[in-house]
Design an enzyme around this catalytic site. Structure first.
Site, PDB file in Angstrom:
ATOM      1  N   ASP A  50      -2.218  -1.683  10.042  1.00 38.82           N
ATOM      2  CA  ASP A  50      -2.392  -1.706   8.582  1.00 38.82           C
ATOM      3  C   ASP A  50      -2.913  -3.053   8.063  1.00 38.82           C
ATOM      4  O   ASP A  50      -3.138  -3.197   6.862  1.00 38.82           O
ATOM      5  CB  ASP A  50      -1.049  -1.428   7.882  1.00 38.82           C
ATOM      6  CG  ASP A  50      -0.571   0.004   8.079  1.00 38.82           C
ATOM      7  OD1 ASP A  50      -1.374   0.853   8.489  1.00 38.82           O
ATOM      8  OD2 ASP A  50       0.617   0.262   7.815  1.00 38.82           O
ATOM      9  N   ALA A  84       3.935  -1.320   4.050  1.00 40.93           N
ATOM     10  CA  ALA A  84       3.148  -2.272   4.849  1.00 40.93           C
ATOM     11  C   ALA A  84       3.351  -3.715   4.420  1.00 40.93           C
ATOM     12  O   ALA A  84       2.413  -4.517   4.442  1.00 40.93           O
ATOM     13  CB  ALA A  84       1.657  -1.899   4.843  1.00 40.93           C
ATOM     14  N   LYS A  91       0.841  -1.212   0.000  1.00 44.92           N
ATOM     15  CA  LYS A  91       0.000   0.000   0.000  1.00 44.92           C
ATOM     16  C   LYS A  91       0.863   1.244   0.000  1.00 44.92           C
ATOM     17  O   LYS A  91       2.013   1.237   0.448  1.00 44.92           O
ATOM     18  CB  LYS A  91      -0.960   0.030   1.198  1.00 44.92           C
ATOM     19  CG  LYS A  91      -0.304   0.105   2.592  1.00 44.92           C
ATOM     20  CD  LYS A  91       0.062   1.492   3.046  1.00 44.92           C
ATOM     21  CE  LYS A  91       0.917   1.462   4.312  1.00 44.92           C
ATOM     22  NZ  LYS A  91       1.749   2.630   4.524  1.00 44.92           N
TER      23      LYS A  91
HETATM   24  O1  C5P Z   1       0.119  -1.144  14.523  1.00 41.41           O
HETATM   25  P1  C5P Z   1       1.541  -1.442  14.196  1.00 41.41           P
HETATM   26  O2  C5P Z   1       2.133  -2.476  15.105  1.00 41.41           O
HETATM   27  O3  C5P Z   1       1.783  -1.764  12.760  1.00 41.41           O
HETATM   28  O4  C5P Z   1       2.328  -0.098  14.477  1.00 41.41           O
HETATM   29  C1  C5P Z   1       3.732  -0.078  14.559  1.00 41.41           C
HETATM   30  C2  C5P Z   1       4.170   1.134  15.349  1.00 41.41           C
HETATM   31  O5  C5P Z   1       3.883   2.325  14.608  1.00 41.41           O
HETATM   32  C3  C5P Z   1       3.460   1.332  16.671  1.00 41.41           C
HETATM   33  O6  C5P Z   1       4.092   0.626  17.707  1.00 41.41           O
HETATM   34  C4  C5P Z   1       3.576   2.837  16.874  1.00 41.41           C
HETATM   35  O7  C5P Z   1       4.862   3.182  17.352  1.00 41.41           O
HETATM   36  C5  C5P Z   1       3.473   3.376  15.471  1.00 41.41           C
HETATM   37  N1  C5P Z   1       2.101   3.774  15.121  1.00 41.41           N
HETATM   38  C6  C5P Z   1       1.548   4.916  15.688  1.00 41.41           C
HETATM   39  N2  C5P Z   1       0.269   5.286  15.368  1.00 41.41           N
HETATM   40  C7  C5P Z   1      -0.458   4.566  14.493  1.00 41.41           C
HETATM   41  C8  C5P Z   1       0.080   3.404  13.886  1.00 41.41           C
HETATM   42  C9  C5P Z   1       1.359   3.034  14.227  1.00 41.41           C
HETATM   43  O8  C5P Z   1       2.201   5.595  16.483  1.00 41.41           O
HETATM   44  N3  C5P Z   1      -1.687   4.964  14.198  1.00 41.41           N
END
Ligand code: C5P
Length: 344
Positions: free
Chosen positions: A138, A102, A8
Site C-alpha cells: 500500500d 494503511a 486510505k
Molecule cells: O505488503 P504488506 O507487507 O503491506 O502486506 C502485509 C500482509 O498482507 C502480507 O504479508 C500478506 O499476508 C497480506 N497481503 C496479501 N496480499 C496482498 C497484500 C497483502 O496477502 N495483495
C-alpha cells in the site's frame, strides 16, 4: 523535514486466490481520505523512531517500524550516493494502527518523501514509487494519493478519474486486526464455502452493499482502465474491476457510489470481529449511502450524501455505542506532501 500523509479506504477490494509467494492478486480502488499522519525526519548521529498520538503504544520503535524500513530501503537504493543516512524519525499519528486504513504504509511513504528531500536525493516520483513497492503493497498509493486502481499486490497503480468530493464517517473499532490474519481467514472461508459447494450468505457476499450478489457490485471487468460503464471484458478468472463503480465515481454522485462499495475481505474481518456487523448495521440504519469494512479492517467506513449528513451520522454512530471513536473525513485527499503546517 515534515511530510503529511493520508489514510486510505478501498472503495472496491477484489481479492484473488493466494499466490505462491503468499500474497493475493488484487484489483482495488484506493481512495485517500483527509485523516493525516505527520512524519518529521532530521539528521542524527544514531537512527531513532519516536511516535506520539493515536495508538502510539502499539507502533514498533526499532527496525520493525515501517517508516524505519522505508528509510533503510531508500538508503540502499541510493547507495553509494548517500552515506550519512542515520535519521531521527518522529511520527505524529492520527491514523489508528492495524485498522485497515494503511497507517503504517502512510508513515513509510512519508518517511521516503521526507528523506528524499532531506538528503536532496532527487529521486523522481516513479523512482520513489519503486522503492515504496519494496516496503509494502500500500506504500506507493500513500505517496500518490487521490483515487487510483491498484493491481498486482496493490502496488501497480493507475489514477482513476473522480468528480466531486466524497464525505466519509470512519468508525474506529475497540481493537485491531493483523492484515495477514484477515487474508488467511478469507482463504479459510472460501475453502470452506467451496468445500460445502454453496454460495456466500447475503450479508457476507463479498461485503457488497445493497442487494448483495455480483450484480450489486456492478458488472466487473478483468482489465483495468477507462471503459464504458458496466461493460464486461472476458478474461481469466480472477479479481475484476467494477466498471460500474468507476462510472459512478466519474459522475460525482455519492448515491450512485454507495451501493457499489465492495470489499472481499469484509466477511473475513467480520468473522474475526463479529461486533463489526452491529457497527455496519447502525451506519446503514442512520442513513449511510454505503457501509463497509475498510481494507482488512476493523475500521468501518460510511459514505454520506454531504458534509452535513456526515456530521449527523458521526453523532448518531458515536451515540449508538457501536465503536471506540468516530471521525469525519473527505476524499479524494492528496498523497504524501511536504508540509509547512499550513493549508496552502
Ligand atoms: O505488503 P504488506 O507487507 O503491506 O502486506 C502485509 C500482509 O498482507 C502480507 O504479508 C500478506 O499476508 C497480506 N497481503 C496479501 N496480499 C496482498 C497484500 C497483502 O496477502 N495483495
Amino acid at each position: 523535514m515534515t511530510v503529511r500523509v493520508p489514510a486510505k479506504v478501498n472503495l472496491q477490494l477484489a481479492v484473488g486466490p493466494r499466490r505462491a509467494d503468499g500474497y493475493h492478486d488484487l484489483v482495488t480502488v484506493f481512495h485517500a481520505v483527509s485523516l493525516f499522519d505527520e512524519v518529521t525526519v532530521s539528521a542524527a548521529d544514531r537512527s531513532a523512531v519516536r511516535v506520539s498520538g493515536e495508538g502510539a503504544a502499539e507502533v514498533p520503535r526499532g527496525s520493525a517500524n515501517l517508516a524505519a524500513r522505508a528509510v533503510t530501503a531508500l538508503a540502499r537504493a541510493l547507495s553509494p550516493r548517500t552515506d550519512r543516512t542515520a535519521v531521527r524519525i518522529e511520527i505524529r499519528k492520527r491514523i489508528p494502527v492495524a485498522a485497515g486504513l494503511a497507517g503504517g504504509s502512510a508513515d513509510a511513504a512519508a518517511a521516503l518523501l521526507a528523506c528524499n528531500e532531506l538528503w536532496r536525493a532527487g529521486l523522481t516520483g516513479q523512482e520513489l514509487a519503486e522503492v515504496a513497492a519494496q516496503v509494502g503493497s500500500d506504500v506507493p498509493f500513500a505517496l500518490a494519493g487521490g483515487t487510483a486502481i491498484g493491481q498486482g499486490r496493490g502496488e501497480r497503480l493507475t489514477p482513476a478519474l473522480v468528480a466531486g468530493t466524497y464525505h466519509w464517517v470512519l468508525a474506529f473499532a475497540p481493537g485491531s486486526l493483523a492484515t495477514p490474519e484477515v487474508y488467511a481467514a478469507c482463504d479459510r472461508l472460501r475453502a470452506a464455502r467451496s468445500g460445502a459447494g454453496r454460495p456466500p450468505a447475503a450479508d457476507d457476499a463479498g461485503g457488497r452493499n445493497g442487494a448483495g450478489g455480483p450484480g450489486a457490485a456492478g458488472r466487473r471487468s478483468n482489465v483495468a482502465g477507462p471503459k464504458q460503464p458496466g461493460s464486461t471484458v472476458p478474461g481469466p478468472p480472477g479479481p475484476a474491476l467494477s466498471t460500474a463503480l468507476l462510472a459512478a465515481l466519474r459522475s460525482g454522485d455519492p448515491a450512485a457510489v454507495g451501493p457499489l462499495l465492495a470489499n472481499d475481505l469484509q466477511p473475513a474481518a467480520v468473522s474475526l470481529m463479529p461486533g463489526l456487523r452491529r457497527t455496519l448495521t447502525a451506519g446503514r440504519e442512520h442513513g449511510a449511502l454505503g457501509a463497509m469494512v475498510s481494507g482488512s479492517g476493523p475500521t468501518c467506513a460510511f459514505l454520506a450524501a454531504d458534509a452535513r449528513q456526515a456530521g449527523d451520522l458521526a453523532v448518531s454512530l458515536a451515540g449508538a455505542g457501536v465503536c471506540r471513536a468516530v471521525v469525519q473525513a473527505s476524499g479524494p485527499a492528496p498523497g504524501a506532501t511536504v508540509w509547512s503546517g499550513r493549508e496552502h
